[in-house]
Design an enzyme around this catalytic site. Structure first.
Site, PDB file in Angstrom:
ATOM      1  N   HIS A 118       0.822  -1.219   0.000  1.00 12.91           N
ATOM      2  CA  HIS A 118       0.000   0.000   0.000  1.00 12.91           C
ATOM      3  C   HIS A 118       0.857   1.272   0.000  1.00 12.91           C
ATOM      4  CE1 HIS A 118      -3.548  -2.380   0.494  1.00 12.91           C
ATOM      5  NE2 HIS A 118      -3.245  -2.790   1.710  1.00 12.91           N
ATOM      6  N   HIS A 143      -0.248  -9.188   9.660  1.00 16.16           N
ATOM      7  CA  HIS A 143      -0.860  -8.560  10.847  1.00 16.16           C
ATOM      8  C   HIS A 143      -1.105  -9.511  12.014  1.00 16.16           C
ATOM      9  CE1 HIS A 143      -2.653  -4.731   8.769  1.00 16.16           C
ATOM     10  NE2 HIS A 143      -1.612  -5.196   8.095  1.00 16.16           N
TER      11      HIS A 143
END
Length: 257
Positions: A68, A177
């Site tokens: 990202h 994550h």
């Protein structure tokens, strides 16, 4: 040197929790340098100049990115100009903003930070991660070298750890994550963890509201991934690095709630 690497910071909630907890924890653990993955630090993915400055002002020394990296156009110039942000080295076009290798002069030692993105199950069009690692190492100016390997597959992350074992000080995985329980020093002196984890809302799916993700997975319909709110955590890993050899002598995963 004691270096702390923080897993993907997600949105405003993650940034604010980091600011609340990091300064005191750095003092408590005598941390010399903090590296943080910030590719999700802006609400709605990506990084902005505002979210980057917020993390720097909170006690982070260097930021790494990932798939990202360029979600927010307003960050392009900031990423390009900053000497403290590393984006993935192996973007196929070398004309993209920023640098994949940064050399930080801490006043005590030069610490090289390298950001590489994996090839399995992630955005295409990337140079082979292992070839990129070999290239990036040629640009390292210090004996202490920390690699953020932003990748999806645990097999690829483990393979990269052993590929770089003895050649860098530490490899920490990001992107998924979810913190793994394998923080360790590999046989040739490289610190390693498959994934450092996430800094953001605990009761979420990777920082996003749980009902949104569940409905998306059930129906396969597009959805706006609104970030969850509530109690937060900070996850990461601390590596103890010998100043002279650049070898890792200890690796400890951390979670603050």
């Amino acid at each position: 040197m004691r270096i702390m690497c923080i897993g993907d910071v997600v949105g405003t909630a993650g940034c604010e929790f980091l600011r609340q907890t990091l300064p005191a924890f750095k003092r408590y653990k005598a941390v010399d340098l903090v590296i943080c993955n910030a590719e999700n630090s802006a609400d709605g993915n990506g990084i902005t100049p505002t979210s980057a400055r917020y993390l720097f002002d909170s006690g982070v020394d260097a930021l790494t990115l990932g798939n990202h990296s360029f979600r927010r156009r307003e960050a392009y110039d900031y990423i390009d100009e900053s000497e403290f942000i590393a984006r993935p080295y192996n973007f196929s076009s070398k004309s993209v903003p920023g640098k994949g290798v940064i050399n930080l002069d801490t006043g005590r030692r030069i610490v090289t930070v390298i950001n590489i993105m994996g090839n399995i199950g992630i955005d295409g069009g990337l140079q082979n991660a292992f070839e990129a690692a070999d290239e990036a190492l040629k640009k390292a100016e210090g004996k202490i070298i920390i690699v953020d390997f932003h990748a999806e597959a645990t097999s690829e992350k483990r393979a990269m750890g052993y590929y770089l074992d003895g050649r860098v000080s530490a490899v920490f995985g990001t992107h998924t994550h979810v913190q793994t329980s394998d923080a360790a020093v590999l046989p040739n002196g490289t610190g390693y963890i498959t994934d450092a984890g996430m800094t953001g809302t605990i009761h979420s799916v990777l920082g996003v509201k749980t009902d949104i993700i569940i409905n998306h997975l059930k129906t396969s319909m597009p959805a706006r991934f609104d970030l969850a709110s509530g109690e937060c955590k900070l996850e990461g890993v601390i590596f103890d690095i010998d100043d002279n050899s650049g070898k890792c002598t200890g690796a400890e995963s951390i979670r603050l709630e």
